[in-house]
Design an enzyme around this catalytic site. Structure first.
Site, PDB file in Angstrom:
ATOM      1  CD  GLU A  40      56.131  21.263  12.682  1.00 35.48           C
ATOM      2  OE1 GLU A  40      55.816  20.053  12.576  1.00 35.48           O
ATOM      3  OE2 GLU A  40      56.830  21.699  13.593  1.00 35.48           O
ATOM      4  CG  HIS A  41      52.669  21.669   7.737  1.00 30.87           C
ATOM      5  ND1 HIS A  41      51.545  20.890   7.574  1.00 30.87           N
ATOM      6  CD2 HIS A  41      52.480  22.372   8.871  1.00 30.87           C
ATOM      7  CE1 HIS A  41      50.706  21.142   8.574  1.00 30.87           C
ATOM      8  NE2 HIS A  41      51.258  22.022   9.379  1.00 30.87           N
ATOM      9  CG  ASP A  43      55.581  14.925   7.609  1.00 28.04           C
ATOM     10  OD1 ASP A  43      54.868  15.827   7.118  1.00 28.04           O
ATOM     11  OD2 ASP A  43      55.217  14.232   8.584  1.00 28.04           O
ATOM     12  N   GLY A 134      49.576  18.646  19.745  1.00 31.52           N
ATOM     13  CA  GLY A 134      50.675  18.767  18.785  1.00 31.52           C
ATOM     14  C   GLY A 134      51.901  17.967  19.195  1.00 31.52           C
ATOM     15  CB  SER A 136      52.741  13.018  17.819  1.00 36.62           C
ATOM     16  OG  SER A 136      52.323  12.155  16.820  1.00 36.62           O
ATOM     17  CG  ASP A 182      53.521  13.015  13.943  1.00 40.04           C
ATOM     18  OD1 ASP A 182      54.501  13.761  13.739  1.00 40.04           O
ATOM     19  OD2 ASP A 182      52.344  13.428  13.945  1.00 40.04           O
ATOM     20  CE1 TYR A 232      47.364  20.776  10.004  1.00 42.52           C
ATOM     21  CE2 TYR A 232      45.480  19.652  10.966  1.00 42.52           C
ATOM     22  CZ  TYR A 232      46.570  20.480  11.101  1.00 42.52           C
ATOM     23  OH  TYR A 232      46.882  21.027  12.312  1.00 42.52           O
TER      24      TYR A 232
HETATM   25  P1  ADP Z   1      47.931  14.821  18.619  1.00 36.04           P
HETATM   26  O1  ADP Z   1      48.393  13.612  17.878  1.00 36.04           O
HETATM   27  O2  ADP Z   1      48.708  16.038  18.267  1.00 36.04           O
HETATM   28  O3  ADP Z   1      47.874  14.621  20.095  1.00 36.04           O
HETATM   29  P2  ADP Z   1      45.521  14.259  17.169  1.00 36.04           P
HETATM   30  O4  ADP Z   1      44.272  15.014  16.976  1.00 36.04           O
HETATM   31  O5  ADP Z   1      46.290  13.803  15.986  1.00 36.04           O
HETATM   32  O6  ADP Z   1      46.441  15.130  18.150  1.00 36.04           O
HETATM   33  O7  ADP Z   1      45.220  12.956  18.020  1.00 36.04           O
HETATM   34  C1  ADP Z   1      44.476  13.032  19.204  1.00 36.04           C
HETATM   35  C2  ADP Z   1      43.443  11.921  19.201  1.00 36.04           C
HETATM   36  O8  ADP Z   1      44.100  10.639  19.313  1.00 36.04           O
HETATM   37  C3  ADP Z   1      42.534  11.981  20.403  1.00 36.04           C
HETATM   38  O9  ADP Z   1      41.464  12.867  20.193  1.00 36.04           O
HETATM   39  C4  ADP Z   1      42.069  10.533  20.505  1.00 36.04           C
HETATM   40  O10 ADP Z   1      41.066  10.267  19.547  1.00 36.04           O
HETATM   41  C5  ADP Z   1      43.316   9.769  20.096  1.00 36.04           C
HETATM   42  N1  ADP Z   1      44.105   9.390  21.287  1.00 36.04           N
HETATM   43  C6  ADP Z   1      45.372   9.758  21.575  1.00 36.04           C
HETATM   44  N2  ADP Z   1      45.792   9.227  22.753  1.00 36.04           N
HETATM   45  C7  ADP Z   1      44.757   8.499  23.227  1.00 36.04           C
HETATM   46  C8  ADP Z   1      44.540   7.701  24.392  1.00 36.04           C
HETATM   47  N3  ADP Z   1      45.488   7.557  25.331  1.00 36.04           N
HETATM   48  N4  ADP Z   1      43.336   7.096  24.524  1.00 36.04           N
HETATM   49  C9  ADP Z   1      42.380   7.220  23.587  1.00 36.04           C
HETATM   50  N5  ADP Z   1      42.533   7.950  22.475  1.00 36.04           N
HETATM   51  C10 ADP Z   1      43.682   8.592  22.282  1.00 36.04           C
HETATM   52 MG    MG Z   2      48.285  13.350  15.755  1.00 38.58          MG
END
Ligand code: ADP
Ligand code: MG
Length: 392
Positions: A40-41, A43, A134, A136, A182, A232
């Site tokens: 973790e962290h 990459d 988390g 992705s 990711d 980050y």
């Molecule tokens: P993680 O990647 O861990 O889920 P992130 O904060 O990196 O968390 O990404 C989440 C963001 O990605 C959401 O807040 C949204 O903006 C976008 N996102 C992810 N999946 C979707 C989806 N199916 N529809 C719209 N936006 C999405």
């Molecule tokens: Mg993400």
């Protein structure tokens, strides 16, 4: 939509497309979320990571249209309004810029950086990857969008290039300076295998997930701590500063002895950030060897050491994740447990005897001070397009 399988998600996406655009979707693609077993962290420090792609996916369906507009609808309701956005196909003279709603920036970024020749299209997004947990969802959205565009507007791009372009989209349009893990695992995951990824050379090795009587359980703490936005980037900067001080290209090329020798030349914070990265890269190497040798006890110990280092040195854990790990480690038959992903909330990953799963979940339900959700993790395939009956 977390419980829907790929087929059910596809059906849902097709129905929503019909409602939104009053025509039939002709192309479909999906890309998985991921869970990182260890590393973790590391990459963005040219190190190693060891993730699996999971069965939860972002599914996108689309259809080219005859105007030079791109219309995108998301069926996920946890994002900012509006759920339908429209923007013109970018050209050399009129480029796209990130803006509001923020969720659309992930799509706009991929559209902007797409190396093929685009024209207008309509697209619907559905997903079974929990957002911001988390696992992705962001990379799976980018990679799914790219894979759909490859079907509609073909261009020759290797999976590595695709991962790099999607990573760049996240950097430039979503403002998140993420590493390559990711997007890489989402495009190149392999069923029943974890992937050891060397984030410097971008070479990867498939490692068969041989767990005849064991299981991997993802536990979502369902908390996402509000971040100021600098958490980050500031950690990334500490790693860069330390590498420069140690006169190495990246912390991949540093070791503990070098770090100790320069301990007094850096802040305690930079020292501890670096100690995490250097030790985590080493742990990941050791963990993969242990896994290949079937030494799950050692693998589990390394998972816990990884968690402790993320908690104490890199400082990206939180009380909820720490509590889930502590509860898991108190259950007999559990080999190891750790936070996974960027941190400050999200999920833990636990390796245990399959016979201990019920007790593990019962203990968490009883002792965790919040509502945790469980996802049984298995290693799924990477991104792929799906041929629809009415594809041109
Ligand atoms: P993680 O990647 O861990 O889920 P992130 O904060 O990196 O968390 O990404 C989440 C963001 O990605 C959401 O807040 C949204 O903006 C976008 N996102 C992810 N999946 C979707 C989806 N199916 N529809 C719209 N936006 C999405
Ligand atoms: Mg993400």
């Amino acid at each position: 939509m977390a419980d829907l399988d790929e087929f059910q998600l596809l059906e849902r996406a097709i129905n929503i497309f019909q409602e939104q655009f009053e025509s039939e979707a002709s192309y479909a693609a999906c890309a998985p979320g991921r869970v990182n077993l260890i590393g973790e962290h590391t990459d963005y420090n040219d190190g190693f990571v060891f993730p699996i792609a999971i069965p939860q996916v972002t599914m996108v369906v689309g259809r080219p249209n005859s105007d030079q507009m791109i219309r995108v609808f998301t069926a996920v309701t946890e994002v900012d309004h509006p759920f339908l956005v429209r923007f013109p196909v970018p050209t050399a003279t009129s480029k796209l810029a990130p803006g509001s709603p923020t969720w659309a920036n992930y799509v706009k970024g991929v559209v902007s950086l797409y190396p093929g020749t685009l024209s207008g299209f309509d697209m619907v997004i559905v997903s079974s990857v929990p957002l911001g947990g988390g696992l992705s969802s962001s990379a799976s959205l980018e990679v799914a969008t790219f894979t759909l565009m490859q079907s509609m507007f073909p261009c020759q791009v290797s999976d590595k290039e695709k991962a790099l372009i999607c990573q760049k989209a996240e950097h430039t349009f979503a403002g998140m300076p993420c590493g390559i893990m990711d997007q890489f695992i989402s495009s190149m995951g392999s069923k029943d295998h974890a992937l050891l990824i060397d984030c410097e050379s971008m070479e990867s090795k498939q490692v068969q997930l041989r767990l005849p009587r064991q299981s991997l359980l993802i536990i979502n703490c369902n908390v996402k701590h509000q971040l100021s936005g600098s958490e980050y980037p500031s950690r990334r900067q500490s790693c860069i500063d330390a590498a420069s001080l140690l006169q190495v290209k990246s912390l991949r090329y540093a070791d503990q002895t070098m770090l100790e020798a320069h301990k007094n030349d850096m802040s305690d914070e930079t020292y501890r950030r670096s100690r995490h990265v250097i030790s985590e890269i080493e742990r990941t190497r050791e963990a993969v060897i242990a896994f290949e040798n079937g030494d799950l006890a050692k693998f589990g110990k390394l998972m816990v050491a990884s968690h402790n280092s993320l908690r104490d040195d890199f400082e990206v854990s939180c009380p909820e994740l720490d509590s889930l790990v502590e509860i898991a480690m108190s259950v007999s038959g559990v080999y190891g447990s750790r936070m996974t992903g960027g941190g400050f909330g999200g999920c833990t990953i636990t390796l245990c005897e399959t016979s201990s799963l019920e007790q593990l979940m019962a203990e968490v339900k009883q002792r965790y001070d919040g509502t945790a959700t469980f996802i049984h993790a298995s290693a799924a395939a990477g991104a792929h397009s799906i041929v629809l009956p009415n594809q041109d």
